[in-house]
Scaffold this active site. Structure first.
Site, PDB file in Angstrom:
ATOM      1  N   ARG A 127       0.860  -1.181   0.000  1.00 22.86           N
ATOM      2  CA  ARG A 127       0.000   0.000   0.000  1.00 22.86           C
ATOM      3  C   ARG A 127       0.892   1.225   0.000  1.00 22.86           C
ATOM      4  O   ARG A 127       2.014   1.191   0.512  1.00 22.86           O
ATOM      5  CB  ARG A 127      -0.893   0.021   1.247  1.00 22.86           C
ATOM      6  CG  ARG A 127      -2.050  -0.956   1.191  1.00 22.86           C
ATOM      7  CD  ARG A 127      -3.141  -0.510   0.210  1.00 22.86           C
ATOM      8  NE  ARG A 127      -4.273  -1.418   0.180  1.00 22.86           N
ATOM      9  CZ  ARG A 127      -4.488  -2.351  -0.753  1.00 22.86           C
ATOM     10  NH1 ARG A 127      -3.636  -2.523  -1.728  1.00 22.86           N
ATOM     11  NH2 ARG A 127      -5.565  -3.109  -0.713  1.00 22.86           N
ATOM     12  N   HIS A 143      -1.436   1.110  -9.839  1.00 22.46           N
ATOM     13  CA  HIS A 143      -2.102   0.125  -8.960  1.00 22.46           C
ATOM     14  C   HIS A 143      -2.721  -1.024  -9.782  1.00 22.46           C
ATOM     15  O   HIS A 143      -3.926  -1.284  -9.703  1.00 22.46           O
ATOM     16  CB  HIS A 143      -3.174   0.807  -8.085  1.00 22.46           C
ATOM     17  CG  HIS A 143      -3.490   0.015  -6.848  1.00 22.46           C
ATOM     18  ND1 HIS A 143      -3.802   0.589  -5.647  1.00 22.46           N
ATOM     19  CD2 HIS A 143      -3.561  -1.330  -6.630  1.00 22.46           C
ATOM     20  CE1 HIS A 143      -4.038  -0.343  -4.746  1.00 22.46           C
ATOM     21  NE2 HIS A 143      -3.899  -1.530  -5.330  1.00 22.46           N
TER      22      HIS A 143
HETATM   23  N1  LIG Z   1      -0.925  -3.630  -5.678  1.00 16.98           N
HETATM   24  C1  LIG Z   1      -1.915  -4.487  -5.863  1.00 16.98           C
HETATM   25  O1  LIG Z   1      -2.457  -4.604  -6.976  1.00 16.98           O
HETATM   26  C2  LIG Z   1      -2.366  -5.342  -4.709  1.00 16.98           C
HETATM   27  C3  LIG Z   1      -3.282  -6.379  -4.957  1.00 16.98           C
HETATM   28  C4  LIG Z   1      -3.663  -7.196  -3.905  1.00 16.98           C
HETATM   29  C5  LIG Z   1      -3.123  -6.989  -2.635  1.00 16.98           C
HETATM   30  N2  LIG Z   1      -2.242  -5.983  -2.418  1.00 16.98           N
HETATM   31  C6  LIG Z   1      -1.664  -5.774  -1.079  1.00 16.98           C
HETATM   32  O2  LIG Z   1      -0.902  -6.919  -0.701  1.00 16.98           O
HETATM   33  C7  LIG Z   1      -1.069  -7.105   0.702  1.00 16.98           C
HETATM   34  C8  LIG Z   1      -0.641  -8.502   1.123  1.00 16.98           C
HETATM   35  O3  LIG Z   1      -1.589  -9.452   0.679  1.00 16.98           O
HETATM   36  P1  LIG Z   1      -1.588 -10.982   1.204  1.00 16.98           P
HETATM   37  O4  LIG Z   1      -2.840 -11.583   0.683  1.00 16.98           O
HETATM   38  O5  LIG Z   1      -0.307 -11.670   0.898  1.00 16.98           O
HETATM   39  O6  LIG Z   1      -1.671 -10.752   2.790  1.00 16.98           O
HETATM   40  P2  LIG Z   1      -1.735 -11.837   3.957  1.00 16.98           P
HETATM   41  O7  LIG Z   1      -2.039 -13.199   3.403  1.00 16.98           O
HETATM   42  O8  LIG Z   1      -2.599 -11.286   5.009  1.00 16.98           O
HETATM   43  O9  LIG Z   1      -0.222 -11.901   4.483  1.00 16.98           O
HETATM   44  C9  LIG Z   1       0.404 -10.810   5.100  1.00 16.98           C
HETATM   45  C10 LIG Z   1       1.865 -11.187   5.393  1.00 16.98           C
HETATM   46  O10 LIG Z   1       2.494 -10.054   5.988  1.00 16.98           O
HETATM   47  C11 LIG Z   1       3.086 -10.445   7.231  1.00 16.98           C
HETATM   48  N3  LIG Z   1       3.029  -9.367   8.201  1.00 16.98           N
HETATM   49  C12 LIG Z   1       1.939  -8.661   8.640  1.00 16.98           C
HETATM   50  N4  LIG Z   1       2.295  -7.754   9.564  1.00 16.98           N
HETATM   51  C13 LIG Z   1       3.636  -7.889   9.717  1.00 16.98           C
HETATM   52  C14 LIG Z   1       4.596  -7.253  10.540  1.00 16.98           C
HETATM   53  N5  LIG Z   1       4.246  -6.273  11.402  1.00 16.98           N
HETATM   54  N6  LIG Z   1       5.882  -7.631  10.449  1.00 16.98           N
HETATM   55  C15 LIG Z   1       6.244  -8.615   9.600  1.00 16.98           C
HETATM   56  N7  LIG Z   1       5.390  -9.277   8.784  1.00 16.98           N
HETATM   57  C16 LIG Z   1       4.101  -8.905   8.855  1.00 16.98           C
HETATM   58  C17 LIG Z   1       2.245 -11.616   7.713  1.00 16.98           C
HETATM   59  O11 LIG Z   1       2.993 -12.362   8.661  1.00 16.98           O
HETATM   60  P3  LIG Z   1       2.388 -13.715   9.325  1.00 16.98           P
HETATM   61  O12 LIG Z   1       2.353 -14.715   8.183  1.00 16.98           O
HETATM   62  O13 LIG Z   1       3.362 -14.092  10.348  1.00 16.98           O
HETATM   63  O14 LIG Z   1       1.026 -13.372   9.817  1.00 16.98           O
HETATM   64  C18 LIG Z   1       1.987 -12.336   6.386  1.00 16.98           C
HETATM   65  O15 LIG Z   1       3.077 -13.158   6.048  1.00 16.98           O
HETATM   66  C19 LIG Z   1      -2.558  -6.785   0.900  1.00 16.98           C
HETATM   67  O16 LIG Z   1      -2.855  -6.484   2.251  1.00 16.98           O
HETATM   68  C20 LIG Z   1      -2.746  -5.586  -0.004  1.00 16.98           C
HETATM   69  O17 LIG Z   1      -2.480  -4.399   0.712  1.00 16.98           O
HETATM   70  C21 LIG Z   1      -1.858  -5.160  -3.434  1.00 16.98           C
END
Ligand SMILES: NC(=O)c1ccc[n+]([C@@H]2O[C@H](COP(=O)([O-])OP(=O)(O)OC[C@H]3O[C@@H](n4cnc5c(N)ncnc54)[C@H](OP(=O)(O)O)[C@@H]3O)[C@@H](O)[C@H]2O)c1
Length: 307
Positions: free
Chosen positions: A222, A270
């Site tokens: 983000r 994005h």
């Molecule tokens: N640009 C785009 O087009 C686009 C599209 C879709 C999504 N996104 C972004 O991508 C993000 C990630 O998606 P996702 O589905 O992979 O999320 P997710 O499945 O919720 O995974 C989040 C990861 O981040 C880690 N994390 C969270 N807080 C942390 C911290 N304080 N320190 C270290 N690691 C931390 C988590 O650790 P744990 O495994 O230990 O919980 C997990 O491994 C979304 O939230 C969204 O903002 C962007």
């Protein structure tokens, strides 16, 4: 037992059409035309006005129209006991991995540089690095697949997450000290974190100071993960070699933003991974049926944790 689409300032007609094609009998409403608020049991939300969900006394679950739920975290009036799910599927995961690999590989192989040289009919071969290390921040549904794909290209990949993971071929780490030592040897850093109070502003001067001079930053999480002024300063001081940014504090990126003309910043609007409306419609209907029938929901989100 109505389903409400609540996405102010966003054209929801494509989603509406996809939901109606999948389930013609569905009692579908589109905000602000909600009908009797007591009918609404399920809401699809994107940036709903804080407090708005409290109007629906029969509400059982809310689906975030996307993989991120940070747009809901500001709603301090979120009704108790209402579950939250997010939309994520194999296409979204694959497309994100593809984008991150493109960003790393095109920089590693100087793709844009050769594109510019070719326009000037200049033949200037130069060597490329024999090995590269990538640190992936976040090993969730998106990050872990991106990490594996990068590894499949022969890159040395380190993944950082809150809890320690075990992923074949990837060196997994947790905690800030381990991150800082990994950054010191990394050529690329890709942010795939969710936006939470803990991760907001994580891409700042203190993190850049830990990175190998000349390293390349990719942000697909983000916009608010990045302190934009710190990135500009790090690029000007050659602390960082460049950046590829898909997300921004303000979107669309304002016309007078200094990122636009920066020679070492690549901007995409994005689009790293776009939600597929047909697939999302099927996921929404599955969650809706589960909520109506009292069955466990898939892709549940912990709003306390923030992701
Ligand atoms: N640009 C785009 O087009 C686009 C599209 C879709 C999504 N996104 C972004 O991508 C993000 C990630 O998606 P996702 O589905 O992979 O999320 P997710 O499945 O919720 O995974 C989040 C990861 O981040 C880690 N994390 C969270 N807080 C942390 C911290 N304080 N320190 C270290 N690691 C931390 C988590 O650790 P744990 O495994 O230990 O919980 C997990 O491994 C979304 O939230 C969204 O903002 C962007």
């Amino acid at each position: 037992m109505a389903l409400l689409i609540l996405m102010p300032n966003r054209d929801s007609s494509e989603l509406e059409g996809a939901l109606r094609r999948c389930e013609p009998q569905l009692d579908l409403r589109v905000w602000p035309q909600c009908g009797d608020p007591a009918d609404i049991v399920f809401v699809v939300s994107w940036n709903h006005p804080p407090g708005e969900l409290r109007r629906f006394p029969s509400l059982r679950a809310v689906a975030s129209f996307g993989a991120g739920v940070d747009h809901m975290l500001g709603d301090h009036d979120f009704p108790c006991g209402v579950e939250v799910v997010r939309m994520i599927d194999d296409d979204l995961v694959r497309d994100m991995a593809e984008y991150v690999c493109c960003a790393v590989l095109s920089h590693r192989r100087s793709w844009l540089h050769y594109h510019d040289l070719a326009r000037e009919r200049r033949w200037r071969p130069s060597p490329y690095p024999r090995s590269s290390r990538v640190v992936v921040l976040g090993l969730g549904r998106l990050g872990r697949v991106a990490a594996r794909r990068l590894h499949s290209f022969g890159l040395d990949v380190i993944g950082w997450s809150r809890s320690l993971k075990s992923i074949e071929g990837i060196k997994c780490i947790q905690g800030r000290p381990a991150l800082e030592s990994a950054l010191a040897g990394a050529d690329y850093v890709a942010c795939l974190l969710p936006l939470t109070p803990e991760t907001e502003g994580i891409l700042d001067a203190s993190l850049f100071a830990c990175m190998k001079p000349g390293a390349y930053l990719i942000n697909v999480g983000r916009g608010r993960h990045l302190i934009e002024a710190d990135l500009l300063a790090a690029l000007d001081q050659a602390r960082l070699g460049g950046a590829c940014l898909d997300v921004f504090v303000t979107e669309p990126l304002p016309a007078d933003h200094p990122f636009w003309n920066h020679p070492r910043i690549t901007i995409t609007p994005h689009v790293a991974s776009l939600t597929n409306q047909e697939s999302v419609a099927a996921q929404i209907l599955d969650s809706y049926r589960r909520a109506v029938e009292g069955r466990p929901l898939l892709n549940r989100v912990d709003l306390e944790r923030g992701y």
